[in-house]
Design an enzyme around this catalytic site. Structure first.
Site, PDB file in Angstrom:
ATOM      1  N   SER A   1       0.828  -1.200   0.000  1.00 41.30           N
ATOM      2  CA  SER A   1       0.000   0.000   0.000  1.00 41.30           C
ATOM      3  C   SER A   1       0.872   1.264   0.000  1.00 41.30           C
ATOM      4  O   SER A   1       1.669   1.477  -0.894  1.00 41.30           O
ATOM      5  CB  SER A   1      -0.949  -0.041   1.203  1.00 41.30           C
ATOM      6  OG  SER A   1      -1.936   0.954   1.120  1.00 41.30           O
TER       7      SER A   1
ATOM      8  N   ASP B   1     -10.539  -3.375  -4.409  1.00 38.56           N
ATOM      9  CA  ASP B   1      -9.820  -2.566  -3.427  1.00 38.56           C
ATOM     10  C   ASP B   1     -10.459  -1.180  -3.338  1.00 38.56           C
ATOM     11  O   ASP B   1     -10.453  -0.417  -4.304  1.00 38.56           O
ATOM     12  CB  ASP B   1      -8.355  -2.446  -3.839  1.00 38.56           C
ATOM     13  CG  ASP B   1      -7.476  -1.846  -2.752  1.00 38.56           C
ATOM     14  OD1 ASP B   1      -8.032  -1.226  -1.814  1.00 38.56           O
ATOM     15  OD2 ASP B   1      -6.253  -2.007  -2.824  1.00 38.56           O
TER      16      ASP B   1
ATOM     17  N   HIS C   1      -8.493  -4.845  -0.404  1.00 38.89           N
ATOM     18  CA  HIS C   1      -7.199  -4.271  -0.050  1.00 38.89           C
ATOM     19  C   HIS C   1      -6.376  -5.188   0.854  1.00 38.89           C
ATOM     20  O   HIS C   1      -5.147  -5.225   0.749  1.00 38.89           O
ATOM     21  CB  HIS C   1      -7.412  -2.922   0.649  1.00 38.89           C
ATOM     22  CG  HIS C   1      -6.154  -2.149   0.873  1.00 38.89           C
ATOM     23  ND1 HIS C   1      -5.467  -1.530  -0.145  1.00 38.89           N
ATOM     24  CD2 HIS C   1      -5.437  -1.895   2.006  1.00 38.89           C
ATOM     25  CE1 HIS C   1      -4.400  -0.922   0.338  1.00 38.89           C
ATOM     26  NE2 HIS C   1      -4.360  -1.126   1.649  1.00 38.89           N
TER      27      HIS C   1
END
Length: 454
Positions: A302, A388, A425
Site C-alpha cells: 500500500s 480494493d 485491499h
C-alpha cells in the site's frame, strides 16, 4: 478520581481529575516521561494502570497500582510511582495486549513476539508481580537447538535498558519461553540518513547459511500514518533464511517511532525523508556486507510502495527486484480527486495538492510522475485487487503500463502485473490461499534475483 493520558506538544503524559470534573480543563498532572522514554498507550483496571512505553527505541510495559496516592505538586518521573516493569524478552520485541475485558482483574494478558521468538501468550499478575506463560506457538520442523530462556535471565535484561529490578522480581517463579536466537541472528542497527538522523534497521539472518557480501536480501518498508513496521515472528521467513537470505526492516520516518516527531518528520512536506531513510538503509546493507551489491530486493504494501517506487526513480541501480502489493503509486492524481474514499483523510498525511507548495512536494517524489524514460528498470511483481476500496486498481495498472512503455524492451518483460478479481485491499482469507500467494512471491524473487534454490 479518574486517571487518564492527555496530549501535549511533547507527546503523552499522565494526568487525573475527579469523575465529576471530567469535562474540566483543570486536570492534575501526575508525571511526564523522561527524555528517553515515551508513553504510547494505556489500559486501566480497578486496581492497576498499565502503560505501554518506548525507552531508547525499545518497547516496554509496566503497571502502576491504583489509586495513585502521591503528592503531584512537583513534576515526577515514572519511577516515583513504584511501577512494575513486565519481564519481556531481551530481543527486539513487539508487544500486543490480549483480551483483557475484566475491569476487576489483576491479571493482564499480553502477546509477545519478535523475529526470533514465536508468538507467546503471557499472563502478568500485577498484584503478585509474577507472570506465567499460557501458550507459545509451536514451530513444526524448526531447528532442534531452539533454547529456552528463563525469567531470571530476562529480568536481568531490564537493567540493560536502565530499569532497576524490584525486590519482589527476584523471587519470581521460573518460566521459560523458546527463542531461536542461537539459530537466527537478529541485529538492531542505526543507519545515518541523508540529514544525519539515525534510522533503526532490524536485520535478520542465519549465521550458518549467510555469506558476507554474497547473500541476497529483502528490505521491508512502510513509513506512513505513524504505523510501526511489523517485525513479529513469521515462520514463512525460515525458508529464505535457511538458504542464506537476509531479511531487513527499515523503520523510516513517517512510520511509528520513539516519539510523535518520528511520524511528523516523515509526512507532508517532509515525506522525502522517508524515501531517503529507506535508500540509506538499503545502501547500509550493501556497504556493510550483509547483502551482495546486485542482490538487494524490496517489499512494500500500500503506502509503503511509495518508498520503493520513488527509490527506483532516484536510485535505479540500488534494487534488483521488488514486490509491490496493492501499491499507492499515482499519489498526485489520486489526491487531486476528492471523490475517492480516502483522499480527504490523506491530505493530513501526504498534503493537499490544492496548495502550491504541497503540490510541488508531492510531484517531486510521486512514483508514477517521475518514472525515468529509456532506462533499465528492476524486476517488479505488482499485485492488485479489483475490489480494493482504498487504492484503486488503476494505480497499479497505470504504473506498470508506463514502466513497460518507458523502460528498455528487456526490462519491460520483468515487470509483472498480477490482479485478483475478487479480493480487496487486505487480500483473501484462508491459510492455504495465503501460502499459495507467498509461494508465488518467493518464486518470483528467487527467479528475478537469479538465486540457486538448492
Amino acid at each position: 478520581m479518574k486517571e487518564n493520558i492527555k496530549c501535549s506538544h511533547e507527546g503523552l503524559y499522565l494526568a487525573r481529575c475527579r469523575v465529576g470534573d471530567i469535562q474540566s480543563t483543570t486536570w492534575q498532572n501526575i508525571f511526564y516521561p523522561g527524555e528517553d522514554t515515551y508513553i504510547q498507550d494505556m489500559d486501566i483496571f480497578n486496581g492497576h494502570l498499565v502503560l505501554f512505553l518506548n525507552k531508547d527505541g525499545f518497547p516496554m510495559i509496566c503497571s502502576i497500582d491504583l489509586p495513585i496516592n502521591v503528592d503531584c505538586k512537583h513534576q515526577m518521573l515514572i519511577e516515583d510511582l513504584n511501577p512494575w516493569f513486565f519481564p519481556i524478552p531481551s530481543y527486539s520485541c513487539s508487544i500486543g495486549p490480549g483480551s483483557n475485558l475484566d475491569f476487576m482483574s489483576s491479571v493482564y494478558r499480553v502477546v509477545l513476539s519478535s523475529p526470533v521468538i514465536p508468538d507467546v501468550i503471557v499472563d502478568y499478575d500485577m498484584a503478585r508481580r509474577t507472570f506465567s506463560i499460557i501458550q507459545q506457538e509451536e514451530v513444526l520442523g524448526a531447528p532442534s537447538n531452539a533454547r529456552s530462556c528463563s525469567s531470571v535471565y530476562e529480568l536481568d535484561t531490564l537493567q540493560h535498558r536502565g530499569i532497576e529490578k524490584d525486590a519482589k522480581d527476584k523471587n519470581v517463579e521460573l518460566e521459560r519461553w523458546k527463542d531461536f536466537s542461537s539459530t537466527y541472528c537478529c541485529e538492531r542497527k542505526e543507519v545515518i540518513s541523508h540529514d544525519g538522523i539515525r534510522v533503526p534497521l532490524t536485520i535478520l539472518y542465519s549465521p550458518k547459511a549467510w555469506k558476507s557480501s554474497e547473500s541476497p536480501g529483502i528490505l521491508h518498508g512502510y513509513g506512513a500514518y505513524g504505523e510501526v513496521l511489523d517485525k513479529s515472528w513469521c515462520v514463512d521467513r525460515l525458508s529464505l533464511l535457511d538458504r542464506g537470505w537476509v531479511i531487513a526492516f527499515a523503520d523510516v520516518r513517517g512510520g511509528g517511532g520513539d516519539d510523535p516527531s518520528w511520524h511528523k518528520t516523515g509526512n507532508g512536506l517532509f515525506k522525502q525523508n522517508s524515501i531517503h531513510d529507506f535508500v540509506s538503509c538499503g545502501e547500509y546493507l550493501i556497504d556493510e556486507g550483509y547483502v551482495q551489491r546486485d542482490q538487494l530486493s524490496a517489499i512494500g504494501v500500500s503506502a509503503g510502495c511509495l518508498l520503493i517506487g520513488a527509490a527506483f526513480n532516484m536510485y535505479p541501480n540500488l534494487f534488483r527486484a521488488a514486490i509491490l502489493k496493492v501499491p499507492f503509486l499515482d499519489i498526485l492524481n489520486s489526491l487531486l480527486d476528492p471523490s475517492l474514499p480516502l483522499t480527504m483523510l490523506d491530505y493530513e498525511e501526504f498534503g493537499n495538492p490544492g496548495i502550491k507548495s504541497e503540490f510541488e512536494c508531492i510531484a517531486s517524489y510521486c512514483p508514477y510522475k517521475n518514472i525515468r524514460p529509456r532506462g533499465c528498470h528492476p524486476s517488479v511483481l505488482v499485485t492488485a485487487s479489483f475490489n480494493d476500496s482504498r487504492v484503486g486498481i488503476w494505480e497499479a495498472a497505470k504504473w506498470v503500463a508506463k514502466v513497460r512503455d518507458s523502460a528498455c524492451s528487456s526490462c519491460s518483460r520483468t515487470v509483472i502485473l498480477k490482479t485478483n478479481m475478487s479480493e480487496g485491499h487486505f487480500g483473501e482469507g484462508g491459510r492455504y490461499v495465503q501460502c499459495k500467494e507467498l509461494a508465488y512471491d518467493y518464486a518470483f524473487l528467487v527467479k528475478a534475483m537469479g538465486v540457486d534454490v538448492n
